[in-house]
Design a protein around this motif. Sequence first.
Motif, PDB file in Angstrom:
ATOM      1  N   GLU A  33       0.822  -1.199   0.000  1.00  0.00           N
ATOM      2  CA  GLU A  33       0.000   0.000   0.000  1.00  0.00           C
ATOM      3  C   GLU A  33       0.867   1.264   0.000  1.00  0.00           C
ATOM      4  O   GLU A  33       1.801   1.377   0.788  1.00  0.00           O
ATOM      5  CB  GLU A  33      -0.879  -0.012   1.250  1.00  0.00           C
ATOM      6  N   PHE A  35       2.233   5.046   0.700  1.00  0.00           N
ATOM      7  CA  PHE A  35       2.267   5.888   1.891  1.00  0.00           C
ATOM      8  C   PHE A  35       2.284   7.330   1.433  1.00  0.00           C
ATOM      9  O   PHE A  35       3.264   7.775   0.830  1.00  0.00           O
ATOM     10  CB  PHE A  35       3.502   5.559   2.730  1.00  0.00           C
ATOM     11  N   HIS A  36       1.209   8.044   1.668  1.00  0.00           N
ATOM     12  CA  HIS A  36       1.066   9.437   1.211  1.00  0.00           C
ATOM     13  C   HIS A  36       1.376   9.570  -0.279  1.00  0.00           C
ATOM     14  O   HIS A  36       2.079  10.487  -0.708  1.00  0.00           O
ATOM     15  CB  HIS A  36       1.954  10.381   2.015  1.00  0.00           C
ATOM     16  N   GLY A  37       0.885   8.617  -1.065  1.00  0.00           N
ATOM     17  CA  GLY A  37       1.056   8.654  -2.506  1.00  0.00           C
ATOM     18  C   GLY A  37       2.367   8.102  -3.017  1.00  0.00           C
ATOM     19  O   GLY A  37       2.555   7.943  -4.220  1.00  0.00           O
ATOM     20  N   MET A  38       3.301   7.786  -2.127  1.00  0.00           N
ATOM     21  CA  MET A  38       4.606   7.260  -2.538  1.00  0.00           C
ATOM     22  C   MET A  38       4.554   5.725  -2.531  1.00  0.00           C
ATOM     23  O   MET A  38       4.117   5.127  -1.548  1.00  0.00           O
ATOM     24  CB  MET A  38       5.702   7.732  -1.576  1.00  0.00           C
ATOM     25  N   ARG A  40       5.445   1.887  -2.063  1.00  0.00           N
ATOM     26  CA  ARG A  40       6.271   1.163  -1.090  1.00  0.00           C
ATOM     27  C   ARG A  40       6.322  -0.293  -1.504  1.00  0.00           C
ATOM     28  O   ARG A  40       5.414  -0.805  -2.147  1.00  0.00           O
ATOM     29  CB  ARG A  40       5.685   1.272   0.323  1.00  0.00           C
TER      30      ARG A  40
END
Length: 66
Positions: A33, A35-38, A40
């Motif tokens: 998933e 993380f803040h659009g970044m 992973r």
Amino acid sequence: MKRELITAIPPRELREILRKSGAGVSISVEETEPFHGMPRYRLTIEGAREEIERFMETLRLARAGG
């Protein structure tokens, strides 16, 4: 031995770091998933403890600009 970690390092770069480390480990990379659009990735490293340490040291140096 097996070690897992979550990282933002792209799979292509992780494989290059593994090649440069010369460590006798196998890695598998799965997207997780964001993380803040970044993006992973879940990195699973398998091999002897010393070889995992060798890979992790190369990974640390690569990401620290060493």
